[in-house]
Each structure stands twice: as structure tokens, then as C-alpha cells.
Design a protein around this motif. Structure first.
Motif, mmCIF file in Angstrom:
data_model
loop_
_atom_site.group_PDB
_atom_site.id
_atom_site.type_symbol
_atom_site.label_atom_id
_atom_site.label_comp_id
_atom_site.label_asym_id
_atom_site.label_seq_id
_atom_site.Cartn_x
_atom_site.Cartn_y
_atom_site.Cartn_z
ATOM 1 N N GLU A 128 1.139 -1.127 -0.220
ATOM 2 C CA GLU A 128 0.187 -0.018 0.032
ATOM 3 C C GLU A 128 1.125 1.256 0.177
ATOM 4 N N PHE A 129 1.205 1.399 -1.602
ATOM 5 C CA PHE A 129 1.859 2.647 -1.064
ATOM 6 C C PHE A 129 1.052 4.237 -0.594
ATOM 7 N N GLY A 130 1.071 4.870 -0.005
ATOM 8 C CA GLY A 130 0.802 5.787 0.841
ATOM 9 C C GLY A 130 1.147 6.982 0.084
ATOM 10 N N VAL A 131 -0.224 7.058 -0.127
ATOM 11 C CA VAL A 131 -0.375 8.854 -1.444
ATOM 12 C C VAL A 131 -0.524 9.862 -0.615
ATOM 13 N N TYR A 132 -0.320 11.051 -1.063
ATOM 14 C CA TYR A 132 -0.588 13.096 -0.531
ATOM 15 C C TYR A 132 -1.562 12.996 -1.081
ATOM 16 N N PRO A 133 -2.662 13.350 -1.110
ATOM 17 C CA PRO A 133 -3.667 13.712 -1.918
ATOM 18 C C PRO A 133 -3.736 14.800 -2.795
ATOM 19 N N LYS A 134 -2.847 15.746 -1.271
ATOM 20 C CA LYS A 134 -3.474 17.087 -2.231
ATOM 21 C C LYS A 134 -2.103 17.355 -3.191
ATOM 22 N N SER A 135 -1.342 16.713 -2.405
ATOM 23 C CA SER A 135 -0.024 16.981 -3.586
ATOM 24 C C SER A 135 -0.096 16.246 -5.519
ATOM 25 N N ARG A 136 0.979 17.152 -6.133
ATOM 26 C CA ARG A 136 0.631 17.401 -7.142
ATOM 27 C C ARG A 136 1.738 16.309 -7.684
ATOM 28 N N VAL A 182 8.244 6.787 -7.913
ATOM 29 C CA VAL A 182 9.496 7.201 -6.672
ATOM 30 C C VAL A 182 10.363 6.302 -6.629
ATOM 31 N N ALA A 183 9.896 4.721 -6.562
ATOM 32 C CA ALA A 183 10.989 3.773 -6.632
ATOM 33 C C ALA A 183 12.370 3.789 -7.251
ATOM 34 N N LEU A 184 11.818 4.343 -8.533
ATOM 35 C CA LEU A 184 12.638 4.195 -9.872
ATOM 36 C C LEU A 184 13.811 5.674 -9.474
ATOM 37 N N LEU A 185 13.740 6.490 -8.465
ATOM 38 C CA LEU A 185 14.751 7.858 -8.727
ATOM 39 C C LEU A 185 15.964 6.866 -7.839
ATOM 40 N N SER A 213 -6.521 7.231 -10.143
ATOM 41 C CA SER A 213 -6.215 6.290 -10.381
ATOM 42 C C SER A 213 -5.575 5.220 -9.312
ATOM 43 N N GLY A 214 -6.183 4.027 -9.276
ATOM 44 C CA GLY A 214 -4.988 3.186 -8.290
ATOM 45 C C GLY A 214 -3.964 2.526 -9.585
ATOM 46 N N GLY A 215 -4.682 2.437 -10.849
ATOM 47 C CA GLY A 215 -3.271 2.345 -11.813
ATOM 48 C C GLY A 215 -2.131 3.030 -11.946
ATOM 49 N N MET A 216 -2.906 4.997 -11.910
ATOM 50 C CA MET A 216 -1.849 5.406 -11.782
ATOM 51 C C MET A 216 -1.171 5.991 -10.009
ATOM 52 N N LYS A 217 -2.161 5.791 -9.376
ATOM 53 C CA LYS A 217 -1.132 6.055 -7.988
ATOM 54 C C LYS A 217 0.329 4.503 -8.189
ATOM 55 N N GLN A 218 0.236 3.208 -8.313
ATOM 56 C CA GLN A 218 0.670 2.278 -8.404
ATOM 57 C C GLN A 218 1.645 3.073 -9.395
ATOM 58 N N ARG A 219 1.878 3.356 -10.610
ATOM 59 C CA ARG A 219 2.458 3.854 -11.445
ATOM 60 C C ARG A 219 3.953 4.785 -10.990
#
Ligand code: ADP
Ligand code: ADP
Length: 224
Positions: free
Chosen positions: A83-91, A147-150, A136-142
Motif C-alpha cells: 500500500e503505497f501511501g499517497v499524499y492526496p493534495k500534492s501534485r 518514486v521507486a525508480l529515483l 486512479s489506482g493504476g496511476m497511483k501504482q505507476r
């Protein structure tokens, strides 16, 4: 680059034996770790990502002793948790830029280039000014992959990423992992047979902490 896991075992304090003498050699390519819920996949992934300690065993990545040289591993490994935590308000663009600063990409112009390349690679460039809460879920995963590729990891660990993705998103996501597998070790944990049968170059089946089969997908799945 090759990840070598030898005699890895882990028992939790409640007595659950999550991993029992796991031995695996994971080469460059997209590698599937298939198993039902509770099989030990997340435990193995967290240990590989240096976030958890096994009771015994060794892991090497090329010349690196994964369990001892944690800082070396962290420089070269990307991890996308279940579960990749996202920051909903960030661009997306701003947040990725922020993570790039944390990763130590200090030069502004270099950072801009990296951020742009990763957003394009993960097909999010057109959506870069959107807030993550609207993804969407897929966009969040991508985005998680971006992030993981940095830092250009040589190993990428992705834990149960396709749960909750619709079929089109799932295919797009797996294709992205498959592309990454051309140059890196990419480990995909999943309980969905199709995730591994379609694009993985090799796979293992894990159940109750034990590796049952290790083979090319077609052979492993025939053996089930
Ligand atoms: P999977 O990812 O395949 O679902 P896990 O590695 O999450 O498997 O879990 C393997 C087993 O270990 C399960 O029985 C789970 O309940 C148990 N387990 C996982 N994490 C912990 C923990 N922190 N403490 C105790 N037991 C745990
Ligand atoms: P998974 O789907 O990977 O098995 P879970 O939903 O079982 O994950 O576990 C989520 C979190 O709870 C993880 O951090 C895991 O370590 C922890 N956990 C899982 N099972 C147990 C358990 N039996 N006792 C304590 N913690 C657990």
C-alpha cells in the motif's frame, strides 16, 4: 546482476514461521513470486528491501552482502510496498521533485530532467499537474514506480501491485515492470497466476513459507 538468497528463515514472535529455509537465485528480468495470502511473500520482500531482519540465512546482490551492507543496498534498490501511501493534495510533479531532493539529487536542472523522464516513462507526464487524490489506482501504482525508480535502482521490489487495478491498468502496469526487467532485477509478488504467466521470465511458487517450485512460468504452472 543477480540476487542470491540462501537458507533464509523467519519466525515471528507469535510463532508463525513465515519463511522456512528459502533458497532462490533471481536473475535480471521480471521475476514472479506467486503465492496465496499468508504465504510469506511480504515478509520476503521486506527482508530483501532491508526493512526487516530474518532469523538466519544470507542474501547477496552481486558483491553486496544485503543483510550487512544495508546502505549499499538501499542506494541500489527500489521498493514499492503493497500500500503505497499517497499524499492526496500534492501534485505528482511536485511530490516526485520533493522525493528527488530527499534522494540527494541536488542539482535543480538534473532533478528536473530526472522527474520529467520518470513521469514520461510511467505514462504520467500528461497528468503531472493533477493532485494524487484524483489519480486512479493504476496511476497511483505507476507514480509509486516513478518514486521507486529515483536513483536508478538495479533491483526493484514490487509487492502485490495489481490488487485493485482494473484490467487495462493492470496490463499497462505489468508492461511497465516488464520493460524495467530488461535492465534490472524486478521482483513482483502476487497471488494472481495471470500476473506471472503473462510476462515474467522466471517465477517461484511460495506456500506456507516454503518455495514449492522455481522455473519458467509455463513449466511452473504446469506443475501445479
Ligand atoms: P503474504 O505477503 O504472502 O500474504 P506475509 O509475509 O504477509 O504473507 O505473512 C506470512 C505469515 O506471517 C502470515 O501467517 C502472517 O499472518 C504472518 N505475519 C506477517 N507479519 C507478521 C507480523 N508482523 N507478526 C506476526 N505474524 C506476521
Ligand atoms: P499481507 O497481505 O502482505 O499478508 P497483512 O494484511 O497480513 O499483509 O499484514 C499487514 C501488516 O500487518 C504487515 O505489516 C504485517 O507485518 C502485519 N501482520 C500481519 N499478520 C500479522 C500477525 N499475525 N500479527 C501481527 N502483525 C501481523
Amino acid at each position: 546482476m543477480e540476487l542470491q538468497i540462501n537458507n533464509l528463515s523467519k519466525t515471528y514472535s507469535n510463532g508463525v514461521q513465515a519463511l522456512k529455509d528459502v533458497n532462490l537465485t533471481i536473475p535480471t528480468g521480471l521475476y514472479g513470486l506467486l503465492g496465496p495470502n499468508g504465504a510469506g511473500k511480504s515478509t520476503l520482500m521486506r527482508i530483501l528491501a532491508t526493512l526487516q531482519e530474518p532469523d538466519s540465512g544470507t542474501i547477496s546482490l552481486g558483491d553486496i552482502d544485503v543483510l550487512k551492507q544495508k546502505n549499499e543496498v538501499r542506494k541500489t534498490l527500489g521498493y514499492l510496498p503493497q500500500e503505497f501511501g499517497v499524499y492526496p493534495k500534492s501534485r505528482a510533479e511536485d511530490l516526485l521533485n520533493h522525493f528527488a531532493i530527499l534522494k540527494g539529487i541536488a542539482d535543480r536542472r538534473a532533478r528536473k530532467e530526472v522527474v520529467e523522464a520518470l513521469l514520461k516513462q510511467t505514462n504520467l507526464w500528461d497528468k503531472r499537474r493533477q493532485k494524487l487524490g484524483g489519480y486512479s489506482g493504476g496511476m497511483k501504482q505507476r507514480f509509486g514506480v516513478a518514486v521507486a525508480l529515483l536513483g536508478n535502482p538495479k533491483v526493484m521490489i514490487v509487492d502485490e501491485p495489481t490488487a485493485g487495478l482494473d484490467p487495462a491498468e493492470r496490463v499497462r502496469f505489468l508492461n511497465l515492470l516488464s520493460e524495467l526487467g530488461e535492465n534490472s532485477v524486478v521482483i513482483l509478488s502476487t497471488h494472481i497466476v495471470e500476473d506471472v504467466s503473462e510476462l515474467c521470465t522466471r517465477m517461484a511458487i511460495i506456500d506456507q513459507g516454503q518455495i514449492l517450485i522455481e522455473a519458467e512460468p509455463i513449466k511452473a504452472i504446469e506443475g501445479l
